[in-house]
Design a protein around this motif. Structure first.
Motif, PDB file in Angstrom:
ATOM      1  N   HIS A 141       1.290  -1.167  -0.042  1.00 29.15           N
ATOM      2  CA  HIS A 141       0.078   0.366  -0.575  1.00 29.15           C
ATOM      3  C   HIS A 141       0.580   1.494   0.170  1.00 29.15           C
ATOM      4  CE1 HIS A 141      -2.040  -3.584   1.670  1.00 29.15           C
ATOM      5  NE2 HIS A 141      -3.526  -3.319   1.675  1.00 29.15           N
ATOM      6  N   LEU A 142       2.384   0.923  -0.470  1.00 32.57           N
ATOM      7  CA  LEU A 142       2.982   2.417  -0.312  1.00 32.57           C
ATOM      8  C   LEU A 142       3.088   3.226  -1.405  1.00 32.57           C
ATOM      9  CD1 LEU A 142       6.868   0.673  -0.428  1.00 32.57           C
ATOM     10  CD2 LEU A 142       5.309   2.583   1.149  1.00 32.57           C
ATOM     11  N   ASP A 143       1.533   2.890  -2.627  1.00 28.28           N
ATOM     12  CA  ASP A 143       1.346   4.342  -3.392  1.00 28.28           C
ATOM     13  C   ASP A 143      -0.272   4.572  -3.469  1.00 28.28           C
ATOM     14  OD1 ASP A 143       4.015   4.030  -4.430  1.00 28.28           O
ATOM     15  OD2 ASP A 143       3.055   2.482  -5.189  1.00 28.28           O
ATOM     16  N   VAL A 144      -0.855   3.932  -2.014  1.00 24.39           N
ATOM     17  CA  VAL A 144      -1.729   4.765  -1.162  1.00 24.39           C
ATOM     18  C   VAL A 144      -2.114   5.793  -1.492  1.00 24.39           C
ATOM     19  CG1 VAL A 144      -3.834   4.576   0.105  1.00 24.39           C
ATOM     20  CG2 VAL A 144      -2.509   1.975  -0.957  1.00 24.39           C
ATOM     21  N   PRO A 145      -2.356   7.375  -2.467  1.00 21.38           N
ATOM     22  CA  PRO A 145      -2.920   8.960  -1.772  1.00 21.38           C
ATOM     23  C   PRO A 145      -2.922   8.474  -0.069  1.00 21.38           C
ATOM     24  CG  PRO A 145      -4.461   8.024  -3.521  1.00 21.38           C
ATOM     25  CD  PRO A 145      -3.575   6.400  -3.071  1.00 21.38           C
ATOM     26  N   LEU A 146      -2.928   9.307   0.402  1.00 17.52           N
ATOM     27  CA  LEU A 146      -2.998   9.755   1.911  1.00 17.52           C
ATOM     28  C   LEU A 146      -3.912  10.867   1.791  1.00 17.52           C
ATOM     29  CD1 LEU A 146       0.281   8.620   3.792  1.00 17.52           C
ATOM     30  CD2 LEU A 146      -1.678   7.127   3.882  1.00 17.52           C
ATOM     31  N   ASP A 147      -5.230  10.523   1.734  1.00 16.78           N
ATOM     32  CA  ASP A 147      -6.305  11.206   1.546  1.00 16.78           C
ATOM     33  C   ASP A 147      -7.396  10.460   2.583  1.00 16.78           C
ATOM     34  OD1 ASP A 147      -7.378   9.720  -0.276  1.00 16.78           O
ATOM     35  OD2 ASP A 147      -6.938  11.656  -2.001  1.00 16.78           O
ATOM     36  N   PHE A 148      -8.239  10.235   2.687  1.00 17.50           N
ATOM     37  CA  PHE A 148      -9.787   9.974   3.517  1.00 17.50           C
ATOM     38  C   PHE A 148     -10.510   9.079   1.965  1.00 17.50           C
ATOM     39  CE2 PHE A 148      -9.968  14.491   5.614  1.00 17.50           C
ATOM     40  CZ  PHE A 148      -9.693  13.979   6.849  1.00 17.50           C
ATOM     41  N   GLU A 149     -10.314   9.750   1.108  1.00 15.30           N
ATOM     42  CA  GLU A 149     -10.866   8.341   0.548  1.00 15.30           C
ATOM     43  C   GLU A 149      -9.769   7.176  -0.099  1.00 15.30           C
ATOM     44  OE1 GLU A 149     -10.849  11.777  -0.117  1.00 15.30           O
ATOM     45  OE2 GLU A 149     -12.955  11.863   0.685  1.00 15.30           O
ATOM     46  N   GLY A 150      -8.606   7.533  -0.295  1.00 17.18           N
ATOM     47  CA  GLY A 150      -7.795   6.931  -0.628  1.00 17.18           C
ATOM     48  C   GLY A 150      -7.342   6.148   0.260  1.00 17.18           C
ATOM     49  N   VAL A 151      -7.058   5.664   1.611  1.00 14.11           N
ATOM     50  CA  VAL A 151      -7.059   5.045   2.680  1.00 14.11           C
ATOM     51  C   VAL A 151      -8.358   4.007   2.851  1.00 14.11           C
ATOM     52  CG1 VAL A 151      -6.482   4.457   4.943  1.00 14.11           C
ATOM     53  CG2 VAL A 151      -5.134   6.584   3.721  1.00 14.11           C
ATOM     54  N   GLY A 152      -9.946   5.136   2.918  1.00 19.31           N
ATOM     55  CA  GLY A 152     -10.648   3.883   2.910  1.00 19.31           C
ATOM     56  C   GLY A 152     -10.910   2.845   1.794  1.00 19.31           C
ATOM     57  N   ALA A 153     -10.469   2.960   0.106  1.00 27.35           N
ATOM     58  CA  ALA A 153     -10.413   2.417  -0.456  1.00 27.35           C
ATOM     59  C   ALA A 153      -9.657   1.431   0.170  1.00 27.35           C
ATOM     60  CB  ALA A 153     -10.279   2.984  -1.880  1.00 27.35           C
ATOM     61  N   ALA A 154      -8.137   1.249   0.217  1.00 25.13           N
ATOM     62  CA  ALA A 154      -7.488   0.133   0.899  1.00 25.13           C
ATOM     63  C   ALA A 154      -7.657  -0.756   1.975  1.00 25.13           C
ATOM     64  CB  ALA A 154      -6.326   0.756   0.729  1.00 25.13           C
ATOM     65  N   GLY A 155      -9.308   0.157   2.325  1.00 27.24           N
ATOM     66  CA  GLY A 155      -9.722  -1.686   3.104  1.00 27.24           C
ATOM     67  C   GLY A 155      -9.553  -0.109   5.137  1.00 27.24           C
ATOM     68  N   SER A 156      -8.650   1.241   4.926  1.00 30.15           N
ATOM     69  CA  SER A 156      -8.692   1.157   6.290  1.00 30.15           C
ATOM     70  C   SER A 156      -9.145   2.334   5.985  1.00 30.15           C
ATOM     71  CB  SER A 156      -6.870   1.444   6.562  1.00 30.15           C
ATOM     72  OG  SER A 156      -7.165   1.571   7.420  1.00 30.15           O
ATOM     73  N   MET A 157      -8.433   3.601   7.375  1.00 31.39           N
ATOM     74  CA  MET A 157      -8.583   5.005   7.674  1.00 31.39           C
ATOM     75  C   MET A 157      -7.959   6.253   7.446  1.00 31.39           C
ATOM     76  SD  MET A 157     -12.123   4.348  10.196  1.00 31.39           S
ATOM     77  CE  MET A 157     -10.868   3.332  10.774  1.00 31.39           C
ATOM     78  N   LEU A 158      -7.909   7.190   7.173  1.00 28.60           N
ATOM     79  CA  LEU A 158      -6.529   8.246   6.958  1.00 28.60           C
ATOM     80  C   LEU A 158      -5.942   8.849   8.678  1.00 28.60           C
ATOM     81  CD1 LEU A 158      -4.800   9.662   5.965  1.00 28.60           C
ATOM     82  CD2 LEU A 158      -6.231  12.357   6.083  1.00 28.60           C
ATOM     83  N   GLY A 159      -7.640   8.289   9.556  1.00 28.23           N
ATOM     84  CA  GLY A 159      -7.479   9.282  10.483  1.00 28.23           C
ATOM     85  C   GLY A 159      -6.833  10.170  10.811  1.00 28.23           C
ATOM     86  N   THR A 160      -5.551   9.891  11.604  1.00 25.74           N
ATOM     87  CA  THR A 160      -4.905  10.975  12.014  1.00 25.74           C
ATOM     88  C   THR A 160      -3.292  11.131  11.334  1.00 25.74           C
ATOM     89  OG1 THR A 160      -4.052   9.623  13.984  1.00 25.74           O
ATOM     90  CG2 THR A 160      -5.705  11.401  14.941  1.00 25.74           C
ATOM     91  N   ARG A 161      -3.727  10.295  10.719  1.00 25.66           N
ATOM     92  CA  ARG A 161      -1.968  10.611   9.458  1.00 25.66           C
ATOM     93  C   ARG A 161      -0.953  10.489  10.777  1.00 25.66           C
ATOM     94  NH1 ARG A 161      -2.723  15.691   9.259  1.00 25.66           N
ATOM     95  NH2 ARG A 161      -5.059  14.928  10.147  1.00 25.66           N
ATOM     96  N   ALA A 162      -0.990   8.946  11.354  1.00 24.13           N
ATOM     97  CA  ALA A 162       0.263   9.001  12.300  1.00 24.13           C
ATOM     98  C   ALA A 162       0.390   7.809  11.743  1.00 24.13           C
ATOM     99  CB  ALA A 162      -0.651   8.645  13.518  1.00 24.13           C
TER     100      ALA A 162
END
Lengths: 247, 440
Positions: B299-320
């Motif tokens: 998942h290194l190339d997943v865009p770290l935005d709300f939609e991108g991380v959501g589509a990868a099966g997780s959540m952007l959360g607090t960018r931690a």
């Protein structure tokens, strides 16, 4: 990291168990900061700890009296929060982060080493030796929001960043012998009781001590400076938001 | 084309004594406040509109649109309105608000004044976790300086607007990062979440209309007012506008804070951070704290935005972004997080209170190599019985590391009971790992 300093540490005296008039006045002062007095309860309990070294039954009674609550209601609140202690805490409360990231980076090894070195378990105070100027309590803590400085140790809720088992043992030795220790991102570490007083809202004038942050805090900004990266110039952006921008 | 890193909130952190009012104002601070209070700006409603138009979404993890949240405050309600800043940063891995308040508390204070003005609140609270003494000192001092400069108090800069701010120290409870538990703590009670509805916008602090926002959300407001909503929304991606602080920690060469437009990838961030430590491989990572399902090197190339991380099966959360290399046992990491949730469960809801306890029992046995494959199904069954069955999201967060680690590292769980224990050497993962320490 631990800089020897000459400031003496006050010798603990027998804990008074009454709440004196000064403290009562300060408890009322805290309650008066809020539209509803009960909102002051957490800082009031911090003040009790600064005076008694723990949450005492007398401190609970005093808070209850000031707020018009029962002692049981105040006790119920005090027992919910981990920073409120029912047994005496040493002059220095050393907390080792053993949440996953810090634990993996070395927090588990640090905590094990300190337990052995101080001959204590979790949430215990090491015995005072004849040569000691101060007492140290040890506990393991959860994530303290300094993961970029892992493994993290807190002393009286001041940051001691990037620790190793060796640096941490030196740290507790310096604390016990009264050598004086400066936070890696803050002032010379005050006593636990003085810290609790700041948490009660009585600032100690030390805000200007220490840096804005350590190297990890500044790392991204440093790269941006080196490469000339900035946010867009507002003058170069069209005045109206693009269609679909407003959510 | 926007630059890779875009310092806005972090821009003044390297200034001399950046935490002081003098330094902040020398860097252009409080310009947003002056603009917002000027009659020609259009008053509180214009501030709400600007924040709505900017597309700012909550930076505390959930990503709810900030301007919309403000718009929910019923202005015909005769009760006082309150702004409460959630500075109870405690989600494991999250370390952005604390450095922000340490380096530039006035960015937050200015945001508090503008935001309170927008929702017509005359009283605001900054609820800071108690375990960060020096940060509390700096915020206390910043508020005091703001009063002395006339940015706070009665009739601020002749505008007729009054605002008081109280800095409130918590007392150690992860759950108080949950907004309704935070309100309970701020009301002097045990920090246990409330059933919603009613939502805090209608009945929050003292049952009055209340906005609760994360530190970084509020700190972003002055720049939006000063530079314009279009400026803010020119950064980021289609539905995740603006910039955010990305916090890298763990097995990376240079952990730290990296402020970038939403949508940056972990690959870019790791590159900026000098790569993984010692040239090792990334094994798993959290995008936004331990409550967001872990991801892997896929998942290194997943865009770290709300939609991108959501589509990868997780959540952007607090960018931690907690990064773990191949020396780390996924089972050990999962067990430790689970012990955290068990410790921090407030006890109000049975599925969470009892469920997190049982999760620890089952996982601890597995970690010691005493389990069986049936325990994995038992764990997942327990997760099913916990997820979505409590008042707040703590229990949902507790199942995230378990479900995701079993998804990606099932073989490693199996290896624990086929080999009778953990196959990893914990010494190899430490910052001070001896030379030659290896993964297995």
């Amino acid at each position: 990291m631990s800089t020897p300093m000459s400031t003496p540490i006050s010798v603990p005296v027998t804990t008074p168990t009454v709440i004196d008039d000064t403290t009562y006045a300060e408890l009322r002062e805290i309650a008066a900061r809020y539209p509803q007095a009960r909102s002051g309860l957490l800082p009031m309990l911090h003040l009790v700890q600064s005076v008694h070294g723990r949450v005492t039954p007398e401190g609970i009674e005093a808070c209850a009296e000031v707020l018009g609550l029962s002692a049981a209601e105040v006790s119920g609140v005090a027992t919910f929060y981990t920073m409120f202690k029912r047994k005496p805490v040493g002059d220095y409360l050393v907390g080792v982060c053993t949440n996953t990231l810090c634990a993996v980076m070395g927090g588990d090894a640090i905590f094990d080493r300190l337990k052995e070195h101080l001959d204590v378990g979790n949430d215990e105070t090491a015995e005072r030796r004849p040569q000691d100027a101060a007492t140290v309590s040890l506990e393991h803590i959860e994530c303290n929001a300094a993961c970029d400085y892992a493994p993290v140790v807190m002393v009286n809720w001041e940051f001691m960043d990037n620790q190793t088992p060796e640096s941490a043992t030196q740290l507790v030795d310096d604390l016990r012998t009264g050598a004086g220790v400066r936070s890696t991102r803050g002032p010379r570490i005050c006593s636990w009781r003085q810290a609790e007083r700041v948490l009660a809202g009585f600032n100690d004038g030390q805000a200007d001590e220490g840096p804005a942050g350590g190297a990890p805090t500044m790392h991204g900004l440093g790269i941006a400076r080196d490469r000339g990266w900035t946010a867009p110039d507002p003058a170069s952006v069209p005045a109206q938001p693009q269609e679909g921008d407003s959510k | 084309m926007t630059d890779t890193l875009t310092p806005v909130l972090t821009r003044n952190w390297d200034a001399d004594r950046s935490w002081t009012l003098a330094s902040y104002e020398a860097q252009g601070g409080y310009a947003g406040l002056k603009k917002a209070l000027a009659p020609e700006f259009g008053g509180p409603d214009a501030v709400v509109s600007a924040v709505k138009d900017s597309g700012l979404r909550g930076r505390g993890g959930a990503g709810f649109p900030t301007g919309m949240k403000w718009g929910f405050i019923p202005q015909d309600n005769p009760k006082p309105k309150y702004l409460v800043v959630n500075a109870d940063e405690s989600e494991p891995g999250t370390c952005k608000d604390i450095p922000l308040m340490m380096a530039s508390p006035h960015t937050l204070v200015e945001g508090v004044i503008i935001s309170s003005f927008a929702i017509r609140a005359n009283q605001a609270f900054i609820y800071i976790r108690g375990e960060v003494l020096h940060v509390i000192r700096r915020v206390q001092r910043a508020v005091q300086e703001a009063y002395l400069a006339g940015h706070l108090g009665k009739n601020i800069h002749g505008s007729g607007y009054d605002l008081d701010v109280v800095v409130h120290a918590g007392a150690g409870a992860y759950i108080c990062g949950e907004e309704t538990a935070l309100l309970e703590g701020l009301e002097g009670r045990r920090g246990q979440p409330r059933l919603r509805p009613p939502f805090p916008a209608v009945a929050g602090l003292y049952a009055s209309p209340t906005v609760i926002n994360n530190v970084e959300s509020i700190a972003s407001v002055p720049s939006i007012i000063d530079n314009g909503a279009a400026w803010f929304s020119s950064m980021g991606t289609e539905r995740s506008k603006g910039f955010g602080i990305f916090s890298l920690s763990g097995h990376v060469t240079n952990p730290g804070q990296y402020e970038a437009p939403l949508g940056i990838t972990l690959r870019t961030l790791i590159d900026l951070a000098g790569g993984m430590r010692g040239g090792r491989q990334l094994k798993f990572w959290t995008p936004g704290g331990s409550s967001t399902p872990m991801l892997t090197a896929e998942h290194l190339d997943v865009p770290l935005d709300f939609e991108g991380v959501g589509a990868a099966g997780s959540m952007l959360g607090t960018r931690a972004l907690q990064l773990f290399d191949e020396t780390v046992c996924a089972v050990r990491a999962t067990l430790r997080w689970t012990e955290f949730y068990k410790h921090e469960s407030c006890g109000k809801c049975t599925p969470c209170r009892e469920g997190t306890w049982w999760l620890v029992q089952t996982l601890a046995r597995l970690e010691k190599g005493q389990g069986s494959e049936a325990d994995l199904d038992l764990l997942l069954d327990q997760c099913d019985n916990i997820l979505g069955r409590s008042f707040c999201a703590l229990a949902d967060g507790a199942v995230s590391p378990i479900q995701s680690s079993i998804q990606y590292f099932r073989d490693e769980f199996v290896e624990h009971f086929t080999s009778g224990g953990c196959p990893f050497d914990p010494a190899a993962s430490t910052l001070f790992a001896p030379a030659g320490a290896s993964a297995s």
